[in-house]
Design a protein around this motif. Structure first.
Motif, PDB file in Angstrom:
ATOM      1  N   PRO A 149       5.031   6.587   0.550  1.00 56.15           N
ATOM      2  CA  PRO A 149       3.595   6.872   0.612  1.00 56.15           C
ATOM      3  C   PRO A 149       2.779   6.126  -0.450  1.00 56.15           C
ATOM      4  CG  PRO A 149       4.832   8.908   0.835  1.00 56.15           C
ATOM      5  CD  PRO A 149       5.822   7.826   0.455  1.00 56.15           C
ATOM      6  N   ALA A 150       3.411   5.752  -1.551  1.00 47.96           N
ATOM      7  CA  ALA A 150       2.699   5.024  -2.608  1.00 47.96           C
ATOM      8  C   ALA A 150       2.298   3.623  -2.173  1.00 47.96           C
ATOM      9  CB  ALA A 150       3.561   4.952  -3.864  1.00 47.96           C
ATOM     10  N   PHE A 151       2.882   3.121  -1.091  1.00 45.64           N
ATOM     11  CA  PHE A 151       2.590   1.777  -0.614  1.00 45.64           C
ATOM     12  C   PHE A 151       1.546   1.767   0.505  1.00 45.64           C
ATOM     13  CE2 PHE A 151       7.171   1.619  -1.947  1.00 45.64           C
ATOM     14  CZ  PHE A 151       6.932   0.998  -3.157  1.00 45.64           C
ATOM     15  N   ALA A 152       0.857   2.879   0.699  1.00 45.78           N
ATOM     16  CA  ALA A 152      -0.176   2.972   1.737  1.00 45.78           C
ATOM     17  C   ALA A 152      -1.188   1.846   1.549  1.00 45.78           C
ATOM     18  CB  ALA A 152      -0.869   4.324   1.677  1.00 45.78           C
ATOM     19  N   GLY A 153      -1.594   1.262   2.651  1.00 40.03           N
ATOM     20  CA  GLY A 153      -2.554   0.166   2.609  1.00 40.03           C
ATOM     21  C   GLY A 153      -1.902  -1.203   2.565  1.00 40.03           C
ATOM     22  N   LYS A 154      -0.604  -1.242   2.379  1.00 40.64           N
ATOM     23  CA  LYS A 154       0.151  -2.495   2.375  1.00 40.64           C
ATOM     24  C   LYS A 154       0.968  -2.585   3.656  1.00 40.64           C
ATOM     25  CE  LYS A 154      -1.161  -3.818  -1.611  1.00 40.64           C
ATOM     26  NZ  LYS A 154      -2.031  -4.971  -1.701  1.00 40.64           N
ATOM     27  N   ILE A 155       1.302  -3.793   4.042  1.00 39.75           N
ATOM     28  CA  ILE A 155       2.275  -3.964   5.114  1.00 39.75           C
ATOM     29  C   ILE A 155       3.580  -3.410   4.566  1.00 39.75           C
ATOM     30  CG2 ILE A 155       3.552  -5.617   6.519  1.00 39.75           C
ATOM     31  CD1 ILE A 155       1.071  -7.519   6.079  1.00 39.75           C
ATOM     32  N   LEU A 156       4.149  -2.434   5.243  1.00 47.33           N
ATOM     33  CA  LEU A 156       5.369  -1.786   4.746  1.00 47.33           C
ATOM     34  C   LEU A 156       6.476  -1.907   5.782  1.00 47.33           C
ATOM     35  CD1 LEU A 156       6.867  -0.075   2.652  1.00 47.33           C
ATOM     36  CD2 LEU A 156       5.898   1.961   3.752  1.00 47.33           C
ATOM     37  N   ILE A 157       7.555  -2.548   5.364  1.00 43.61           N
ATOM     38  CA  ILE A 157       8.751  -2.649   6.192  1.00 43.61           C
ATOM     39  C   ILE A 157       9.830  -1.830   5.472  1.00 43.61           C
ATOM     40  CG2 ILE A 157      10.435  -4.185   7.275  1.00 43.61           C
ATOM     41  CD1 ILE A 157       7.459  -4.680   8.159  1.00 43.61           C
TER      42      ILE A 157
ATOM     43  N   ALA B 142       0.958 -14.470  16.194  1.00 46.75           N
ATOM     44  CA  ALA B 142      -0.336 -13.912  15.814  1.00 46.75           C
ATOM     45  C   ALA B 142      -0.096 -12.727  14.887  1.00 46.75           C
ATOM     46  CB  ALA B 142      -1.101 -13.464  17.053  1.00 46.75           C
ATOM     47  N   ARG B 143      -0.961 -12.580  13.922  1.00 48.21           N
ATOM     48  CA  ARG B 143      -0.793 -11.524  12.926  1.00 48.21           C
ATOM     49  C   ARG B 143      -1.046 -10.159  13.535  1.00 48.21           C
ATOM     50  NH1 ARG B 143      -3.258 -11.345   6.939  1.00 48.21           N
ATOM     51  NH2 ARG B 143      -1.914  -9.672   6.248  1.00 48.21           N
ATOM     52  N   ARG B 144      -0.144  -9.211  13.185  1.00 46.11           N
ATOM     53  CA  ARG B 144      -0.282  -7.811  13.587  1.00 46.11           C
ATOM     54  C   ARG B 144      -0.428  -6.990  12.341  1.00 46.11           C
ATOM     55  NH1 ARG B 144      -1.449  -4.980  17.832  1.00 46.11           N
ATOM     56  NH2 ARG B 144      -0.104  -3.338  17.159  1.00 46.11           N
ATOM     57  N   ARG B 145      -1.337  -6.058  12.336  1.00 43.21           N
ATOM     58  CA  ARG B 145      -1.467  -5.152  11.196  1.00 43.21           C
ATOM     59  C   ARG B 145      -1.580  -3.760  11.656  1.00 43.21           C
ATOM     60  NH1 ARG B 145      -4.057  -5.981   5.720  1.00 43.21           N
ATOM     61  NH2 ARG B 145      -2.121  -6.577   4.881  1.00 43.21           N
TER      62      ARG B 145
ATOM     63  N   GLY C 266      17.161   3.706  -8.940  1.00 42.61           N
ATOM     64  CA  GLY C 266      17.432   2.303  -8.614  1.00 42.61           C
ATOM     65  C   GLY C 266      16.493   1.700  -7.595  1.00 42.61           C
ATOM     66  N   ASN C 267      15.492   2.458  -7.160  1.00 41.80           N
ATOM     67  CA  ASN C 267      14.517   1.945  -6.203  1.00 41.80           C
ATOM     68  C   ASN C 267      13.302   1.378  -6.939  1.00 41.80           C
ATOM     69  OD1 ASN C 267      15.734   2.430  -3.626  1.00 41.80           O
ATOM     70  ND2 ASN C 267      15.420   4.607  -3.960  1.00 41.80           N
ATOM     71  N   ILE C 268      12.329   0.875  -6.196  1.00 41.72           N
ATOM     72  CA  ILE C 268      11.130   0.289  -6.776  1.00 41.72           C
ATOM     73  C   ILE C 268      10.394   1.336  -7.613  1.00 41.72           C
ATOM     74  CG2 ILE C 268       8.869  -0.717  -6.247  1.00 41.72           C
ATOM     75  CD1 ILE C 268      10.176  -1.908  -3.688  1.00 41.72           C
ATOM     76  N   ASP C 269      10.062   0.972  -8.838  1.00 40.04           N
ATOM     77  CA  ASP C 269       9.308   1.851  -9.740  1.00 40.04           C
ATOM     78  C   ASP C 269       7.821   1.568  -9.529  1.00 40.04           C
ATOM     79  OD1 ASP C 269       8.109   3.307 -11.768  1.00 40.04           O
ATOM     80  OD2 ASP C 269       9.554   2.682 -13.296  1.00 40.04           O
ATOM     81  N   VAL C 270       7.200   2.335  -8.653  1.00 42.21           N
ATOM     82  CA  VAL C 270       5.808   2.117  -8.264  1.00 42.21           C
ATOM     83  C   VAL C 270       4.874   2.214  -9.462  1.00 42.21           C
ATOM     84  CG1 VAL C 270       3.952   2.894  -6.748  1.00 42.21           C
ATOM     85  CG2 VAL C 270       6.301   2.989  -5.961  1.00 42.21           C
ATOM     86  N   SER C 271       5.200   3.038 -10.445  1.00 43.03           N
ATOM     87  CA  SER C 271       4.330   3.212 -11.609  1.00 43.03           C
ATOM     88  C   SER C 271       4.225   1.945 -12.449  1.00 43.03           C
ATOM     89  CB  SER C 271       4.819   4.378 -12.477  1.00 43.03           C
ATOM     90  OG  SER C 271       6.033   4.036 -13.126  1.00 43.03           O
ATOM     91  N   ARG C 272       5.139   1.005 -12.252  1.00 46.88           N
ATOM     92  CA  ARG C 272       5.142  -0.238 -13.027  1.00 46.88           C
ATOM     93  C   ARG C 272       4.777  -1.459 -12.195  1.00 46.88           C
ATOM     94  NH1 ARG C 272      10.906  -0.126 -15.066  1.00 46.88           N
ATOM     95  NH2 ARG C 272      10.398  -2.242 -15.726  1.00 46.88           N
ATOM     96  N   VAL C 273       4.191  -1.246 -11.031  1.00 45.43           N
ATOM     97  CA  VAL C 273       3.835  -2.350 -10.134  1.00 45.43           C
ATOM     98  C   VAL C 273       2.328  -2.391  -9.950  1.00 45.43           C
ATOM     99  CG1 VAL C 273       4.022  -3.200  -7.756  1.00 45.43           C
ATOM    100  CG2 VAL C 273       6.009  -2.172  -8.854  1.00 45.43           C
ATOM    101  N   ASP C 274       1.761  -3.591  -9.999  1.00 36.27           N
ATOM    102  CA  ASP C 274       0.356  -3.778  -9.643  1.00 36.27           C
ATOM    103  C   ASP C 274       0.334  -4.146  -8.156  1.00 36.27           C
ATOM    104  OD1 ASP C 274      -2.273  -4.450  -9.215  1.00 36.27           O
ATOM    105  OD2 ASP C 274      -2.341  -6.022 -10.761  1.00 36.27           O
ATOM    106  N   LEU C 275       0.102  -3.148  -7.311  1.00 35.47           N
ATOM    107  CA  LEU C 275       0.139  -3.392  -5.863  1.00 35.47           C
ATOM    108  C   LEU C 275      -0.969  -4.323  -5.401  1.00 35.47           C
ATOM    109  CD1 LEU C 275       1.162   0.134  -4.546  1.00 35.47           C
ATOM    110  CD2 LEU C 275       2.552  -1.939  -4.625  1.00 35.47           C
ATOM    111  N   GLY C 276      -1.978  -4.530  -6.241  1.00 32.33           N
ATOM    112  CA  GLY C 276      -3.044  -5.468  -5.890  1.00 32.33           C
ATOM    113  C   GLY C 276      -2.584  -6.917  -5.874  1.00 32.33           C
ATOM    114  N   THR C 277      -1.393  -7.182  -6.398  1.00 34.32           N
ATOM    115  CA  THR C 277      -0.889  -8.561  -6.459  1.00 34.32           C
ATOM    116  C   THR C 277       0.067  -8.899  -5.324  1.00 34.32           C
ATOM    117  OG1 THR C 277       0.979  -7.977  -7.879  1.00 34.32           O
ATOM    118  CG2 THR C 277      -1.111  -8.552  -8.981  1.00 34.32           C
ATOM    119  N   VAL C 278       0.328  -7.934  -4.426  1.00 36.17           N
ATOM    120  CA  VAL C 278       1.246  -8.193  -3.316  1.00 36.17           C
ATOM    121  C   VAL C 278       0.573  -7.855  -1.985  1.00 36.17           C
ATOM    122  CG1 VAL C 278       3.318  -7.834  -4.714  1.00 36.17           C
ATOM    123  CG2 VAL C 278       2.354  -5.913  -3.455  1.00 36.17           C
ATOM    124  N   ASP C 279       1.088  -8.473  -0.936  1.00 37.18           N
ATOM    125  CA  ASP C 279       0.548  -8.257   0.411  1.00 37.18           C
ATOM    126  C   ASP C 279       1.381  -7.286   1.222  1.00 37.18           C
ATOM    127  OD1 ASP C 279      -1.535 -10.423   0.257  1.00 37.18           O
ATOM    128  OD2 ASP C 279       0.274 -11.633  -0.049  1.00 37.18           O
TER     129      ASP C 279
END
Length: 182
Positions: free
Chosen positions: A95-103, A179-182, A67-80
Motif C-alpha cells: 500500500p505504501a507504493f500507491a500511485g506508482k506502477i506496481l508489479i 502502448a502504455r497502460r496505466r 529483508g524487503n524494501i524499506d519504504v521509510s528510506r526511499v524517495d518514491l518521487g524518484t522512481v516510476d
C-alpha cells in the motif's frame, strides 16, 4: 491457476515461468528508460530481465526486519515503478507504493496476505511461481485486474513463445514497445 484466480479475484495467464510474467508485465505497464525500484537481493536474472525490458533499476534499501524494501528510506518521487519481492513469503508494504506502477513478484508468497488482503491484489499485475510451492505444479501465473490487459498480455506471450515466427517485428529484439497502460 484456478486457485490464484479465486484467491485474487483477477484474470490469470498461464506461463512457462514467473520470470516471463515479470518481463511481460514490465513491458506492458512501463516505458523504456523508466526507473524501477527493486530489491538488491532479487535473483540476478530478475535484474537482467528488468534491463531487457529497457528499464533503469534503482536498488532499494532493505528493512533489517524482513529483508524487503524499506519504504521509510526511499524517495518514491524518484522512481516510476516498483517491483516487490515479498521475500520468503513476508509481504512488502504494497500500500505504501500507491500511485506508482506496481508489479508484485509473489513467487515466494502465494498464500501470504497483508492486513487480511491476499498478496497479488495490490499491484497492476502480480506474478506467481508454481514451482516454489509443493503440489502447485510448475510454471508461472500472471494475474491482472482488467480483461483487456489479459488479452494484450496473452498476445505478447504467444508472440514471444511462437517458435520460428518473427512476428510483426521482423525478428527485431526486443519487440517494439506496446502502448502504455496505466
Amino acid at each position: 491457476m484456478k486457485h490464484i484466480a479465486e484467491r485474487t479475484g483477477r484474470h490469470c495467464l498461464s506461463l512457462p515461468s514467473n520470470r516471463l510474467g515479470l518481463y511481460l508485465a514490465l513491458r506492458h505497464w512501463c516505458l523504456p528508460g523508466q526507473r524501477l525500484l527493486m530489491s538488491p537481493i532479487s535473483a540476478d536474472e530478475i535484474l537482467f530481465l528488468v534491463l531487457a525490458a529497457g528499464l533503469r533499476p534503482v536498488i532499494a534499501p532493505l528493512s533489517p526486519r524482513d529483508g524487503n524494501i524499506d519504504v521509510s528510506r526511499v524517495d518514491l518521487g524518484t522512481v516510476d515503478a516498483v517491483l516487490t519481492t515479498n521475500l520468503y513469503g513476508l509481504p512488502d508494504d504494497a500500500p505504501a507504493f500507491a500511485g506508482k506502477i506496481l508489479i508484485e513478484d509473489v513467487a515466494h508468497a502465494m498464500e501470504s496476505d497483508l492486513g487480511g488482503r491476499p498478496l497479488g491484489t495490490f499491484g497492476h499485475a502480480s506474478v506467481f511461481s508454481l514451482s516454489k510451492h509443493p503440489s502447485a505444479g510448475s510454471g508461472g501465473v500472471l494475474a491482472v485486474e482488467d480483461e483487456s490487459d489479459l488479452r494484450a498480455l496473452t498476445r505478447a506471450r504467444d508472440e514471444l513463445l511462437t517458435r520460428g515466427s518473427p512476428g510483426p517485428t521482423g525478428g527485431a529484439w526486443p519487440p517494439p514497445w506496446p502502448a502504455r497502460r496505466r
